[in-house]
Enzyme design. Structure first.
Site, short mmCIF file in Angstrom:
data_model
loop_
_atom_site.label_atom_id
_atom_site.label_comp_id
_atom_site.label_asym_id
_atom_site.label_seq_id
_atom_site.Cartn_x
_atom_site.Cartn_y
_atom_site.Cartn_z
CE LYS A 171 -3.45 0.00 2.98
NZ LYS A 171 -4.83 0.06 2.46
NE ARG A 225 -6.20 3.86 4.65
CZ ARG A 225 -7.47 3.91 4.19
NH1 ARG A 225 -8.12 2.80 3.94
NH2 ARG A 225 -8.05 5.05 3.98
N GLY A 250 -7.83 -7.75 4.82
CA GLY A 250 -8.61 -7.91 6.03
C GLY A 250 -7.83 -8.42 7.21
CG MET A 254 -2.83 -6.48 10.47
SD MET A 254 -1.14 -6.01 10.22
CE MET A 254 -1.00 -6.07 8.46
NE ARG A 280 -5.68 -4.68 -3.08
CZ ARG A 280 -6.13 -5.00 -1.88
NH1 ARG A 280 -5.29 -5.03 -0.87
NH2 ARG A 280 -7.39 -5.29 -1.68
CG HIS A 324 -4.52 -44.74 1.12
ND1 HIS A 324 -5.82 -44.96 0.74
CD2 HIS A 324 -3.76 -45.59 0.38
CE1 HIS A 324 -5.86 -45.92 -0.18
NE2 HIS A 324 -4.61 -46.32 -0.41
CB SER A 357 13.57 -39.77 -11.87
OG SER A 357 12.36 -39.08 -11.62
N GLY A 397 13.31 -38.17 -6.54
CA GLY A 397 12.10 -38.45 -5.78
C GLY A 397 12.13 -37.55 -4.55
CB CYS A 445 8.99 -38.47 -10.56
SG CYS A 445 9.97 -39.56 -9.53
CE1 TYR A 457 11.02 -36.60 -15.87
CE2 TYR A 457 13.05 -36.78 -17.14
CZ TYR A 457 12.15 -37.31 -16.22
OH TYR A 457 12.40 -38.53 -15.66
#
Lengths: 878, 878
Positions: free
Chosen positions: B28, B97, B106, B108, B341, B457, B765, B767, B833, B853
């Site tokens: 702000k 403010r 919202g 504060m 903003r 799960h 890969s 994990g 992955c 990737y």
């Protein structure tokens, strides 16, 4: 690819190899070459390299191309030297022996007299004019070859031999005549044909090639693999093969065979320790059928050979600068050396010999210390079973905590306490132990469990208590209610005496006599030299004053790890801990903790007093709370009754605390943050004890250690809280207590972000037990009964990573942690307090990465002192 | 230490700050400065820095020295500019403010009209000639100050206000007279005195200082902390405080207040989306007591102001190059801007606006893509509840898998299957789910559980299946037998319709209408641009052809992770798996595996066909075997009966497989080595499927991935075995199948020794789920119901490390792994992955460390495509 050299010849005062080539030629081959090169009388021969063994396996058990051509050329060289022919009229015979870079005694067999067949045996008889000798040699060859090369049971051949002796009505081997022996050979060949469906091989080259392959094969027989596993021998290529012209100790009465240690291997005294057997081959000594004679007999019968042998002993010791284990043969009055190697010895002898060699100016102090196996010092610190005692081993488990313990078998902790109170020595026998058993364990002389590995509860607690422990002895079957255990056919009842060897894992029936430890002057000298030479400090892991005093006696320079939770497991305290855990309101919790406070304060006061002037590192509570609550409903009911809560409260709490992976759960500093009252109480106890100790004139160097820190924020939060508590205390008491505040580095992330963590830590202590678990992703408790052993056997892990620090993986993190920490805080004090702190190989690593100290169990302190010195000698002190 | 600048002034066309200083001035404050600097009409004022807030906390909630002096100087500047006096005769009033660097709407509160007291309220009445306005302003100030600064309940003051209206017989606020308002103020002061035991503060400086402190304090109120946690806002210093001269929308009928979006935040259409309230202050808009009017009303009443506003809108959009969310006030016919903003927007609007701004040449394509929150794309891929629908929320849980699901509540998997078979949509409601429930889950439209977190799960399987899931909804009480659940006072019976919002975690009663997803042209354009700009490949985690096809539709360029174990959990297969586990002989094991072989082959064939021409990475069995066996005795009995074994066999096997820390136990490649038949079967299924697919004309790019590798030896052993199997197969079938063989990097040791491991791996890969667990030493399943959330709240973890990759710790290992691997094998293909593969922040990290990737669940593929492009834009493509 250039053809590699696979064959190294020796003999006639020359050799292609030398003692430095053990990796390639094996220990035996390298030393034969060395001795030949020194001009000592060694029968000529040659060694096939260990690399060739590896290549044979890689090629799917096939001989490398050209190998046998090389063998033929080398054989021709020996033929020329000796003027004999392999398979010819003046027959040249060979011994074929394995020999790896590391000594693996009895692992693989030997074939002697190779080259004998129907023709050469006759030629040998004619040449020596001793047909009995020739046929006896053939008899021996057939037996050994069939056993070692073809895998036919040896006893089938021994049966023929014994039958012949019986028929002849004689008892001594040497009483059989040449003709009788010839018949024995014929009978043995029939046995061979029947077993192998082929004639006993007559072609000497076939014999030789098959013998070489048998040696290669023996490298991976079960016995050899198991031996390497148990002795942590790894990284070797394979075995070498030593092919050497035979000399015959059994040629006549001017012949003989002998083995000896150039000094006494038990005491280390400078006495030639030697056995001789006349008119015999080496295997006769081993077989023990005839009693060997001493050196005096040799001096009387062959003074010249005796003098040569004494000279050889001196030459070898001067050359190798160590006590040697030698084998020799005398053929027709001429001495031949067949083997030399550094002799195995007891710890006591190791110290004596090392010091003597320094006195004799053969070694410097540094060289002498390197000759001592640091781990072996363990032997000196515990009573030992009398090596002369006859014992009946009834079972064997994992040697989990060293020592020699004996006493009445008992099956419950209560019974252990009852009998111990009456002054009886007891062995506590349990399926496995739990915190409930602590008092019983403390009362027992030793602990035997049917389940659990070297880091099971029983093992860890026993090592901590300095009790002997054999764990995971799965061959025993315990019936606690009946008060018995079965070991095979044997039933041991409550009160029956048993003995535990914590060094071997053996369980013996009866009260085996022991001899007390003797910390001789040699031990003190070695420790003193070690202290002068080492850079690493050595502290002990100790939780109670008794252990701390023991550690100090062994030379500990402080306590590197006091596990405060062990103080809670005592049966008079655990219920207060449980009360705290089961409390529903903050007030109840505080109330329970207030009861624990004076007890902890007294603990710390005792430790500070015991370690007056030395640092004491106190780790705040580490284990998850569920470890303090019983899992079985009946004990839960007892707890509920004792603490006046409902069974449901106990069970709900147990269920609430249940974690799928407690190792990675709510414990250590996480608990300290989530339930701050516990650490508050512990810190209060520490600082109150500090003040009290100082008022008593004790010099206190307290270090508060926070476990399981993974991020700087955890440490920061707890440090602030401790500092606030400390400030208030100092303000209130007008004191200036300033314990150091540091952290364990045991979560991989802590090592990876050590540059951050160091900003809030006065010291680091690497907890390599947990660091290993997390870095390898291996739950130690689970793995030791599961795949871990198999992984070590297969060589997937070169060695048990919980015994010896995994340099490549965990070590990389440790190194990174030290460097990152010191990068932002150059003087940061760094130590290790995992079990690796007592392992010589790991201690060497700690030295290399520049740690300040190692901390280990009290009984390993002397080992650590020597190992630290050895590391400094090898790598420099800086 | 130089005194830091704590106060930044703005106003009169000048400003000390600008929009780039959000970290220091808050969003702000920075934008107020920016607007002032641009010459837009902004009431003058100043901003206290966020650093000051941090210092206030560090000093134990004490104002930094000199701060109030600075405030006095800045107030004097405003006084001079406006010719008014704070607390004086022409009273200057302030709004106070909060404003942090990240938007926390919202979070504060605001205090308006600060500076009013008994004197200034009269002065204001006199000056404006509008006593009603003055007393109304005072009434508002007292209420706000008491609430925000002193923490007195707002409703106590509202009660006085409402009582006054009642007494006066009016309903609208504005119908109270000045006198009546004056009485209200007096009554409110009495309330204040009673609550606070002090008079309502009259000194404007006291008011101001306390208000500033209240704003600082609000930074760490529970609401703010929770907001930051939920929105993953971390690393901020604190909040700034904006103190700005008041302008009054409630001065008269030529005054008003308004908020607006410069474009439609729902659709993104280029329409000014604006609400105005005449003769009102901003809080009246929020309170919703009066219905705001539209822009047209403003145009009619104040055409000039309207034109100014339209101009300001254009200026702002041109300047910020983005849609703005603005607040303004009109005082006596003059427009003031109070805030601007970047506006929040739906995913649909985000795409529309970004593309429009490119068309309008305000942004390049690259800039436009960076404006879109990649995670928000999720909204576009699932049906959404109609935002216009009225709903009754009965409970709220963890939003575990996105989507909008509705159907009949059912309590057992069987019932779910039965009803689904009849074509009914069902929501499966369970305490928590287990592998037994899989078919029921597959049959359901959504899953609701009372326990478990985002990686329970239920959550993992639901995300995998693309099912909506609300997990850990602890406020519902399920009675499975009765077939009901309670949510507060409401009872939901089996068959009752409920709706689940997987984006918010809300559980709603009834059948809430949904609107289908719309993959508009904008979406396609953004995806196309992303694909052109990104370097990272994007694959999907998919186990079955249905998921693979979905992933391909969303643009996946292959499968990065097929979890073969999921194939075994189907109810028609799990018993065959169990048969294998319970088998006592090798033959029985082989027999059971032989039954699974054709099923796995068919699975793989389906995947290969679905991904024709694209790589498919198949991970061999990963979980420990105990996961396939039930723990409860009754199901164990059923299994025993079905498989014709004794209950004891089942129970003994369960006991045998039990591990203390299964996460670190016998699973992954360890199982592959210890029980090689399982991997043998899987490899056989893969290569048979490859051959069959190729014969059908499918282009197969198979990659076999070995999980949980920690040392090169594991990978070497398994690779040799697979290669041997492959060679024999190729030999037998005359084929030339050559699947790549690679490894997961998920054990810390694997990353640390990646240079070794790369020598035997065709690809890596990462994990990162398991890697995070082990590196942090945190068991995800345990921690998510335990300390993990608390750690995030406390800021010990800046964010949930299982949602966003921990760069500092885990990231360091990943980076090390990539570098070490590529160091020995420059072209090594590297991907990720873990679930992080679908998280934009983590994807940016993957780009930075040079991965090839990312792989994520099918529904996150579009997110990953955009996030990958954003990473390339920020960091360059190389």
């Amino acid at each position: 690819m250039t053809a590699q050299k696979r064959i190294y010849e020796f003999g006639n005062g020359k050799a292609e190899g030398n003692a430095g080539m053990k990796a390639l030629l094996g220990g035996k081959g390298a030393n034969l070459a060395e001795m030949a090169g020194m001009g000592l009388p060694v029968p000529p021969g040659f060694t096939i390299t260990t690399q060739t063994c590896a290549d044979w396996y890689d090629a799917g058990n096939r001989m490398p191309e050209g190998l046998m051509d090389g063998v033929r050329a080398a054989v021709a060289g020996v033929e020329a030297q000796l003027g004999r022919q392999f398979g010819g009229a003046r027959p040249l015979l060979f011994s074929v022996r394995s020999g790896a870079a590391a000594s693996m005694p009895g692992m693989m067999d030997t074939v002697l007299n190779l080259g004998l067949n129907a023709q050469t045996v006759e030629a040998l008889a004619t040449e020596t004019g001793n047909p009995r000798f020739a046929w006896d040699s053939y008899r021996r060859f057939i037996t050994m070859y069939a056993d070692v090369v073809s895998g036919v049971e040896r006893k089938l051949f021994e049966h023929e031999f014994n039958a012949a002796k019986k028929r002849a009505g004689v008892t001594r081997d040497s009483d059989l005549t040449a003709d009788q022996l010839k018949q024995v050979c014929a009978a043995m060949k029939v046995v061979y044909l029947k077993q192998e469906h082929e004639e006993f091989p007559q072609d000497p080259w076939t014999q030789l090639e098959r013998a070489v392959e048998a040696v290669f094969r023996s490298w991976n027989n079960m016995r050899a693999i198991e031996y390497r596993r148990l002795n942590r021998i790894h990284g070797l290529l394979g075995t070498a093969v030593n092919i050497q012209a035979m000399v015959f100790g059994n040629l006549n009465e001017e012949s003989g065979t002998g083995v000896g240690f150039t000094r006494d291997p038990s005491t280390g005294e400078n006495e030639f320790f030697c056995d001789v057997l006349f008119n015999a081959q080496g295997e006769d000594v081993v077989a023990g059928l005839r009693t060997p004679e001493h050196l005096d007999a040799l001096k009387q019968r062959m003074p010249e050979v005796h003098a040569q042998l004494m000279q050889a002993r001196q030459t070898l010791e001067q050359h190798y600068r160590d006590m040697q284990d030698i084998e020799f043969t005398i053929q027709d009055g001429k001495l031949y050396l067949l083997q030399t190697r550094n002799g195995k010895r007891t710890a006591r002898a190791a110290l004596r010999i090392a010091l003597a060699l320094v006195d004799e100016k053969l070694l410097t102090r540094e060289q002498a210390l390197l000759k001592i196996d640091a781990s072996s010092l363990n032997q000196l610190l515990h009573p030992m079973f009398d090596p002369k005692a006859k014992v009946q081993v009834i079972a064997s488990g994992i040697p989990a905590s060293p020592g020699a313990a004996k006493g009445a078998a008992v099956f419950t902790p209560d019974e252990a306490e009852r009998r111990a109170a009456r002054g009886q020595s007891v062995i506590l026998v349990r399926e496995e132990t739990s915190p409930e058993d602590i008092k019983g364990m403390a009362a027992a002389a030793g602990i035997l469990t049917a389940r659990g590995g070297r880091t099971s509860h029983a093992a860890v607690v026993a090592r901590q208590m300095g009790k002997t422990c054999v764990a995971g002895c799965s061959s025993i079957h315990i019936d606690e209610h009946a008060g018995i255990f079965q070991a095979g056919a044997i039933t041991v009842r409550q009160g029956d005496a048993i003995s535990l060897n914590g060094a071997t894992g053996e369980v013996m029936l009866g009260d085996v006599p022991t001899v007390p430890p003797e910390l001789s002057g040699d031990f003190r000298t070695v420790m003193q030299w070690s202290d002068e030479l080492r850079r690493l400090g050595v502290r002990a892991n100790a939780d109670v004053p008794r252990d701390a005093l023991k550690a100090r006696e062994f030379g500990a320079e402080g306590i590197g790890l006091c596990r405060t939770e062990h103080m809670f497991f005592d049966s008079d305290r655990i219920n207060k801990m449980r009360e705290m855990i089961l409390a529903k309101t903050l007030e109840q919790k505080q109330h329970a903790l207030a009861k624990l406070l004076p007890m902890q304060r007294a603990d710390f006061l005792g430790l500070f007093a015991a370690m007056d002037g030395l640092p004491v590192t106190i780790r705040l509570l580490d284990p998850p709370l569920h470890e303090f609550l019983p899992q079985d409903p009946s004990t839960q009911q007892i707890i509920a009754d004792q603490l006046d809560v409902s069974l449901k409260t106990v069970q709900d709490t147990v269920a609430n605390l249940h974690e799928l992976n407690p190792m990675l759960g709510l414990r250590g500093c996480r608990l300290g943050i989530e339930q701050p009252l516990i650490y508050d109480m512990q810190v209060q106890a520490i600082i109150e004890a500090m003040l009290e100790a100082e008022q008593q004139g004790v010099r206190v160097l307290a270090e508060i250690m926070i476990p399981l820190v993974g991020t700087i924020e955890e440490l920061r939060w707890l440090r602030r809280r401790i500092e606030e508590q400390l400030n208030q205390f100092n303000l209130h008491h007008g004191s200036r207590l300033a314990p150091k505040i540091g952290t364990m580095i045991e979560v991989p992330r802590a090592a990876l972000t050590a540059d951050k963590i160091a900003t809030e830590a006065d010291f680091f202590s690497f907890g390599t037990n947990d660091l290993t678990q997390m870095t390898l992703g291996v739950s130690r408790d689970d793995a030791e009964k599961g795949f871990l052993i198999d992984y070590v056997v297969r060589g997937i892990f070169p060695t048990d990573p919980f015994a010896t620090l995994d340099r490549e993986g965990v070590g990389k993190l440790v190194d990174m942690g030290v460097k990152l920490g010191r990068g932002v805080k150059p003087g940061l004090k760094v130590g290790i307090c995992g079990e690796h702190g007592g392992d010589p190989e790991s201690i060497e690593f700690c030295h290399e990465v520049g740690m300040d100290y190692v901390s280990c169990s009290p009984f390993r302190v002397p080992i650590a002192r020597l190992a630290a010195a050895q590391a400094a000698i090898k790598h420099g002190k800086a």
